[in-house]
Design a protein around this motif. Sequence first.
Motif, short mmCIF file in Angstrom:
data_model
loop_
_atom_site.label_atom_id
_atom_site.label_comp_id
_atom_site.label_asym_id
_atom_site.label_seq_id
_atom_site.Cartn_x
_atom_site.Cartn_y
_atom_site.Cartn_z
N UNK A 253 0.83 -1.20 0.00
CA UNK A 253 0.00 0.00 0.00
C UNK A 253 0.87 1.25 0.00
N UNK A 254 1.96 1.23 0.75
CA UNK A 254 2.87 2.38 0.78
C UNK A 254 3.49 2.60 -0.59
N UNK A 255 3.92 1.53 -1.25
CA UNK A 255 4.52 1.65 -2.58
C UNK A 255 3.51 2.19 -3.58
N UNK A 256 2.25 1.75 -3.47
CA UNK A 256 1.21 2.24 -4.38
C UNK A 256 0.94 3.72 -4.15
N UNK A 257 0.95 4.15 -2.88
CA UNK A 257 0.72 5.56 -2.57
C UNK A 257 1.84 6.42 -3.14
N UNK A 258 3.06 5.94 -3.06
CA UNK A 258 4.20 6.68 -3.61
C UNK A 258 4.07 6.79 -5.13
N UNK A 259 3.66 5.72 -5.78
CA UNK A 259 3.46 5.77 -7.24
C UNK A 259 2.36 6.77 -7.61
N UNK A 260 1.26 6.77 -6.87
CA UNK A 260 0.19 7.72 -7.14
C UNK A 260 0.67 9.16 -6.99
N UNK A 261 1.50 9.39 -5.99
CA UNK A 261 2.04 10.73 -5.76
C UNK A 261 2.91 11.16 -6.93
N UNK A 262 3.79 10.28 -7.37
CA UNK A 262 4.66 10.59 -8.51
C UNK A 262 3.84 10.87 -9.77
N UNK A 263 2.76 10.12 -9.96
CA UNK A 263 1.91 10.31 -11.14
C UNK A 263 1.24 11.68 -11.11
N UNK A 264 0.76 12.09 -9.94
CA UNK A 264 0.10 13.40 -9.87
C UNK A 264 1.10 14.53 -10.03
N UNK A 265 2.33 14.34 -9.56
CA UNK A 265 3.36 15.36 -9.79
C UNK A 265 3.66 15.48 -11.28
N UNK A 266 3.72 14.36 -11.98
CA UNK A 266 3.93 14.42 -13.43
C UNK A 266 2.76 15.11 -14.12
N UNK A 267 1.53 14.84 -13.65
CA UNK A 267 0.36 15.54 -14.21
C UNK A 267 0.51 17.04 -14.04
N UNK A 268 0.94 17.46 -12.84
CA UNK A 268 1.11 18.88 -12.57
C UNK A 268 2.12 19.49 -13.54
N UNK A 269 3.25 18.85 -13.71
CA UNK A 269 4.30 19.38 -14.59
C UNK A 269 3.83 19.45 -16.03
N UNK A 270 3.06 18.46 -16.47
CA UNK A 270 2.54 18.48 -17.84
C UNK A 270 1.56 19.64 -18.02
N UNK A 271 0.69 19.85 -17.05
CA UNK A 271 -0.27 20.95 -17.15
C UNK A 271 0.42 22.31 -17.12
N UNK A 272 1.50 22.42 -16.36
CA UNK A 272 2.27 23.66 -16.34
C UNK A 272 2.75 24.01 -17.75
N UNK A 273 3.15 23.01 -18.51
CA UNK A 273 3.66 23.25 -19.86
C UNK A 273 2.59 23.78 -20.80
N UNK A 274 1.32 23.61 -20.44
CA UNK A 274 0.21 24.08 -21.28
C UNK A 274 -0.19 25.52 -20.98
N UNK A 275 0.41 26.13 -19.97
CA UNK A 275 0.00 27.46 -19.57
C UNK A 275 0.14 28.52 -20.66
N UNK A 276 1.18 28.49 -21.52
CA UNK A 276 1.25 29.51 -22.58
C UNK A 276 0.01 29.54 -23.47
N UNK A 277 -0.62 28.39 -23.67
CA UNK A 277 -1.84 28.36 -24.47
C UNK A 277 -2.97 29.11 -23.78
N UNK A 278 -3.01 29.06 -22.46
CA UNK A 278 -4.01 29.82 -21.70
C UNK A 278 -3.78 31.32 -21.89
#
Length: 341
Positions: A253-278
């Motif tokens: 469960x701990x390993x899965x939580x760490x993976x979920x955290x890393x995935x959401x951080x990657x989502x954040x970074x990807x969305x940041x890259x879209x800001x110029x379009x906004x």
Amino acid sequence: MPQEVRFEIPFTTPVSEHLAYARDRHLRWVREKELVRSEAGFEEYLSWDLLQATLRTYPHASPDDTVVLMNWLALSFLFDDQFDSGQPDRADRIAEVARELIVIPLRPLGSPPRVVCPVTTAWVEVWAQLADGMSSAWRSRFAANWGRFMAAHSHEVDVAARSAVLGLDEYVAVRRWTVGVHHAIDAGERSRRFEVPPQAAAHPLMLRLRDAATDTIGFMNDVHSFEREQRRGDGHNLIAVLRHARGSSWEDASAAAIRMTDERLRDYLRLEEEMPALYDELRLTDDERARVSMGVEAMRHWINGNYEWALTSGRYAADKDGPAAVAEKQGHGSLDDLLSA
């Protein structure tokens, strides 16, 4: 082990230099407002090192505003620790106080609280200071996000009082608000005396970015605070929810939580890259773009600042002993009752 878990955050953030100015002023205020009522409670509060959390999450605040933000974080964190599962009527009292905290920003500034206890009287003062100089649009946005945080917190307390267990999807939805980051990001604007333009603040891309930042912070916090919350018997934690939902071991469960955290951080970074379009879509001026950019920086300050603070804060230490450990074993994280007048 959870507090020692490291995440790879691909950016750094500054740290305020105003500790010497703010420290004594803040600690004196905490005592005067009776947000700590005992010496043991004061020592426990000091071990959390919320001063460092403020310096990292609001690095550009002025010296006086740093004090205000420290005071606000103190009352928020100390209120969060008031639940005691050993007292049957505690959930009702927390809900009553939470409702009062929600409506204080909706009344004229400085109006006395109708439910009187240390956290409500402190919030009347701090809200008047936070709202000073900010537009009605910002005040409304902050108040709405603050209200969602308090409502979600009351829901969490009710779930705990019933010994209920949330499913993963429901937990993630509730956790997005109980972590208290949306309004904390709003406070990042107040800390630098700017405002994200309303059309940008309400844009779907900005909302998704804030959600990704909030989830990342909430999941990181769940990993780092897991041992503390396990001591308290608190099931409002991603690791505990994953273990129950999947019937897995604590390690898996701990390993899965760490993976979920890393995935959401990657989502954040990807969305940041879209800001110029906004910027282009909304045809923002140079000044408006600069203010949106500072709004994004406020999210970064919270992602990295909260992470760096949590690694060393005594709030999440695994080797606690003494009165604070006793309080946690009894089902709550605060030694002092702050919900009574």
